[in-house]
Write a protein that holds these residues in place. Structure first.
Motif, PDB file in Angstrom:
ATOM      1  N   LEU A 206       0.787  -0.994   0.254  1.00 22.11           N
ATOM      2  CA  LEU A 206      -0.146   0.101  -0.129  1.00 22.11           C
ATOM      3  C   LEU A 206       0.905   1.507   0.056  1.00 22.11           C
ATOM      4  N   ILE A 207       1.867   1.440   0.825  1.00 19.04           N
ATOM      5  CA  ILE A 207       2.565   2.572   0.948  1.00 19.04           C
ATOM      6  C   ILE A 207       3.964   2.346   1.186  1.00 19.04           C
TER       7      ILE A 207
ATOM      8  N   PRO B  42       7.941   7.630   0.601  1.00 24.17           N
ATOM      9  CA  PRO B  42       9.025   8.329   0.240  1.00 24.17           C
ATOM     10  C   PRO B  42       8.534   9.745  -0.774  1.00 24.17           C
ATOM     11  N   GLU B  43       7.460   9.135  -1.716  1.00 26.56           N
ATOM     12  CA  GLU B  43       7.167  10.233  -2.588  1.00 26.56           C
ATOM     13  C   GLU B  43       6.281  11.234  -1.884  1.00 26.56           C
ATOM     14  N   TYR B  44       5.370  10.599  -0.870  1.00 24.13           N
ATOM     15  CA  TYR B  44       4.485  11.560  -0.037  1.00 24.13           C
ATOM     16  C   TYR B  44       5.285  12.582   0.800  1.00 24.13           C
ATOM     17  N   LEU B  45       6.454  12.113   1.336  1.00 26.80           N
ATOM     18  CA  LEU B  45       7.105  12.987   2.483  1.00 26.80           C
ATOM     19  C   LEU B  45       8.092  14.019   1.551  1.00 26.80           C
TER      20      LEU B  45
ATOM     21  N   GLY C  24      -0.064   7.201   5.945  1.00 27.18           N
ATOM     22  CA  GLY C  24      -0.804   6.441   5.352  1.00 27.18           C
ATOM     23  C   GLY C  24      -1.739   6.794   4.403  1.00 27.18           C
ATOM     24  N   GLN C  25      -1.934   8.252   4.152  1.00 28.21           N
ATOM     25  CA  GLN C  25      -2.796   8.502   3.001  1.00 28.21           C
ATOM     26  C   GLN C  25      -4.200   8.293   2.818  1.00 28.21           C
ATOM     27  N   THR C  26      -4.920   7.835   1.901  1.00 29.15           N
ATOM     28  CA  THR C  26      -5.969   7.500   1.549  1.00 29.15           C
ATOM     29  C   THR C  26      -6.254   6.073   2.341  1.00 29.15           C
TER      30      THR C  26
END
Length: 485
Positions: free
Chosen positions: A38-39, A48-51, A117-119
């Motif tokens: 998932l993440i 890593p991309e989200y951060l 965790g995003q969505t």
């Protein structure tokens, strides 16, 4: 300060803390088993991309300092081990300040997971666990009597959970005011359980009783939590019984179980247990609890304002630490159930007679003959997001393409989230997704066919799709982009 403690609630505290530790354990184990697909670093929505754009202020947590799949797994399993020890009563054998740090460590670990965790972690019960977990830090252990202020804050949390859910319903879908929402809900809820078919087939008048009882329990009974005993105990008992009804009728992760735990914290067990002498708390503890109470009351401004608003939002956090939140569920109830069915084929040339084999999920409906299973309080995150995808492709846009790519690659971590992979030896050449309308069968149909569901094809959700290859051929491997047939 004699008013500060309520020693008669020692068993209420113990039951609540054990239940909370159980929910923490389920949450951490679920995170450890599901995060890679998932993440994870190669997941559908990589941390890593989200951060890269989520700052510490926006998403505080340990992973702002460092992230790797190994570090995430260590944090998740460490949280599970700490939760299991709390469940066994380890904190009651420690000094008060050590027990508080233990609960704080659990809260910080799970906060770190939720905030990346995003969505996949955008559910109200995540915030509920964090808010209850934060209050548990200051609830103390056997080295001190339970503080009255924290017990009241737990009731305040329970009130917002129930009252917020009641308001969102009465303000939302007209079927709640007509008492007809339960005509549809058991069939269209995100993840039906093994008894959902039977609940759906209850007579219409009983469904109206269900809806009416829901309004009473969520709009009237919560007010009684703030009345003297034994009225508050009776109110908490009614809430717990209602939640058990929901446990039987569907799968809602740990939402119902944590709500029951909060209700039990308001129950006065002293008539059954008798006196249980506990030492008075130290002064530093009293000062800290008073300060936290003031903080929670101050942060309650926005949730209360939201409760009073005609544009009430549900399951919203007003601070990145999830300290005081607003809750609610099913302001709108679907009348029709759609399901996204994912299929693959290993045939190189697609034609009308191509054989497509269906992927099976653990919890969401697929095979019409398969009775829905009970998974709650465990949370099947991919299955839940598939329900949202069937509501609208917009919900699936950020992650569904990555999911399909991983199926085309027979990604081990992704396949672990599924019940059955129809291509165990080699990945499929094409994957497609189709939208179906699902309905529970009738008693007569169930006896004749053995099927719990009936379904009909509505339209394509994703046309046949394959992995594209680079011009460099075998040396370059397979590109992550996809081609549609």
């Amino acid at each position: 300060m004699e008013w500060f403690t309520a020693p008669e609630y020692w068993l209420s505290r113990l039951v609540f803390q054990r239940a909370l530790a159980t929910v923490y354990l389920v949450g951490f184990v679920g995170a450890a088993l599901q995060f890679r697909a998932l993440i994870g670093e190669r997941g559908m929505l990589p941390v890593p991309e989200y951060l890269r754009y989520a700052t510490m202020r926006r998403a505080p947590g340990l992973f702002q300092l460092h992230y790797s799949d190994r570090f995430f797994a260590c944090c998740a399993w460490a949280g599970a081990a700490l939760s299991a020890a709390l469940l066994a009563g380890a904190a009651d054998r420690l000094p008060l300040w050590t027990a508080m740090l233990w609960w704080a460590a659990l809260w910080a670990l799970y906060l770190s997971i939720v905030n990346v965790g995003q969505t996949w972690y955008a559910f109200g019960w995540e915030s509920l666990l964090l808010e209850a977990g934060f209050l548990a830090i200051f609830l103390g252990n056997e080295r001190a009597a339970p503080p009255v202020l924290v017990l009241w804050l737990l009731r305040w949390l329970l009130f917002r959970v129930e009252f917020g859910a009641g308001l969102i319903k009465i303000r939302g879908d007209e079927c709640w005011r007509r008492l007809t929402c339960l005509y549809f809900h058991h069939e269209t809820q995100p993840m039906p359980g093994p008894l959902s078919w039977f609940f759906h087939r209850l007579p219409g008048p009983l469904h109206r009783v269900e809806a009416g009882a829901n309004h009473v329990t969520q709009l009237l009974v919560p007010v009684l939590l703030f009345t003297p005993q034994p009225i508050a105990t009776a109110a908490a008992g009614m809430i717990a019984l209602t939640q058990l009804w929901l446990v039987l009728s569907g799968n809602f992760s740990w939402l119902n179980w944590l709500t029951i735990a909060l209700a039990l914290s308001a129950v006065d067990f002293s008539p059954l247990t008798g006196p249980h002498p506990l030492p008075a708390p130290p002064l530093w503890y009293e000062v800290l609890v008073i300060a936290v109470t003031v903080l929670v009351l101050a942060l309650s401004y926005h949730p209360v304002r939201n409760l009073l608003s005609r544009r009430q939002a549900m399951n919203r956090s007003f601070d990145p630490l999830h300290l005081v939140n607003t809750y609610g569920a099913f302001g709108t109830v679907g009348r029709v159930r759609f399901e996204v069915v994912v299929e693959g084929t290993d045939e190189r040339v697609l034609r009308p007679g191509t054989v497509w084999r269906e992927y099976e999920f653990h919890g969401k409906p697929g095979d019409v003959r398969r009775l829905p299973r009970q998974f709650a309080p465990y949370h099947l995150r991919l299955d839940w997001l598939m329900w949202f995808a069937a509501l609208s492709p917009a919900y699936a846009r950020p992650w569904f393409g990555g999911f399909v790519e991983r199926l085309l690659d027979n990604d081990r971590d992704t396949l672990r989230l599924l019940r059955r992979n129809p291509f165990p030896d080699a990945p499929p050449l094409y994957v497609r997704a189709r939208l179906y309308h699902y309905e529970f069968t009738t008693w007569r149909q169930l006896r004749a066919t053995g099927a719990w569901w009936q379904r009909r094809h509505v339209r394509d959700f994703l046309p046949p799709t394959r992995l594209s290859t680079t011009d460099a051929g075998a040396d370059a491997g397979t590109d992550v982009s996809t081609d549609r047939a």
